[in-house]
Design an enzyme around this catalytic site. Structure first.
Site, PDB file in Angstrom:
ATOM      1  N   TRP A  45     -20.956  44.410 -66.471  1.00 18.45           N
ATOM      2  CA  TRP A  45     -20.949  43.057 -67.039  1.00 18.45           C
ATOM      3  C   TRP A  45     -21.186  43.082 -68.548  1.00 18.45           C
ATOM      4  O   TRP A  45     -20.682  42.236 -69.280  1.00 18.45           O
ATOM      5  CB  TRP A  45     -21.986  42.187 -66.332  1.00 18.45           C
ATOM      6  N   GLU A  48     -15.652  36.798 -64.458  1.00 19.62           N
ATOM      7  CA  GLU A  48     -16.120  37.567 -63.291  1.00 19.62           C
ATOM      8  C   GLU A  48     -14.980  38.418 -62.729  1.00 19.62           C
ATOM      9  O   GLU A  48     -15.189  39.553 -62.309  1.00 19.62           O
ATOM     10  CB  GLU A  48     -16.692  36.642 -62.215  1.00 19.62           C
ATOM     11  N   TYR A  87     -28.451  36.450 -72.356  1.00 18.48           N
ATOM     12  CA  TYR A  87     -27.661  35.898 -71.252  1.00 18.48           C
ATOM     13  C   TYR A  87     -28.574  35.476 -70.101  1.00 18.48           C
ATOM     14  O   TYR A  87     -28.461  34.376 -69.556  1.00 18.48           O
ATOM     15  CB  TYR A  87     -26.624  36.932 -70.800  1.00 18.48           C
TER      16      TYR A  87
END
Length: 194
Positions: free
Chosen positions: A54, A46, A24
């Site tokens: 995350w 988000e 990522y």
């Protein structure tokens, strides 16, 4: 630019704890992102991340994409009670009614915008941004993320507070918070490291 363990390039400190984070970080985070669907996905993920790590969202992202029709706002805006029930039963995503309903409501709000979502979000790009030297220098919010949150809330979007908006700005490359010695930092990218 230094090298990390065993010849690995130096990355932002958060990026080395899992293979998904490395990919990522190296391939997506901080790269300029455009397009309404792409930005709606990032905004939605988000929001789902709020209160979670995350990595949880990143690992479930393929499931989120399948469950939310590829984050096409026009498709998600048509979701009704049956879809909410389906999503609440889907163990492949974060099953939070408030966040699910907010995502559907946000899709409807995106369709009602007088400016495409990506253009609206990019309008909050700062005129200047100082690259953080270390992770400790990375802020949680900025004046621009506060303004973005206020503008999105005024337009009917939910789960879009200043911290969520700043994380979106970082992820979508609206601000570049790769730390100074990270191999993805802008000056190094400009010299062919990309």
């Amino acid at each position: 630019m230094g090298e990390g363990a065993v010849g690995e390039p130096v990355r932002c400190g958060w990026a080395g704890s899992a293979p998904e984070y490395v990919r990522y970080h190296d391939d997506e985070w901080g790269r300029p992102l455009r397009g309404v669907t792409a930005m709606f996905e990032r905004l939605s993920l988000e929001a789902f991340q709020s209160g979670l790590s995350w990595i949880v969202i990143l690992r479930k992202r393929p499931n989120f994409r399948a469950a939310f029709a590829g984050f096409d706002p026009a498709e998600v805006a048509r979701f009704g009670d049956t879809d909410v029930a389906r999503l609440l039963a889907d163990a492949g995503i974060v099953r939070n009614r408030s966040k699910i309903e907010a995502t559907i409501g946000n899709a409807r709000a995106v369709l009602d915008l007088d400016t495409p979502l990506d253009e609206l979000l990019w309008s909050f790009a700062p005129d200047a941004h100082t690259r953080p030297a270390t992770l400790a220098d990375v802020p949680a919010t900025s004046p621009e993320s506060v303004a973005m949150a206020k503008a999105l809330k005024k337009r009917g979007l939910r789960f879009v507070g200043p911290t969520t908006c700043y994380a979106l700005m970082q992820a979508a490359g609206i601000v570049d918070d790769h730390v100074a010695d990270c191999w993805r930092s802008a000056p190094q990218r400009e010299h062919g490291a990309d």
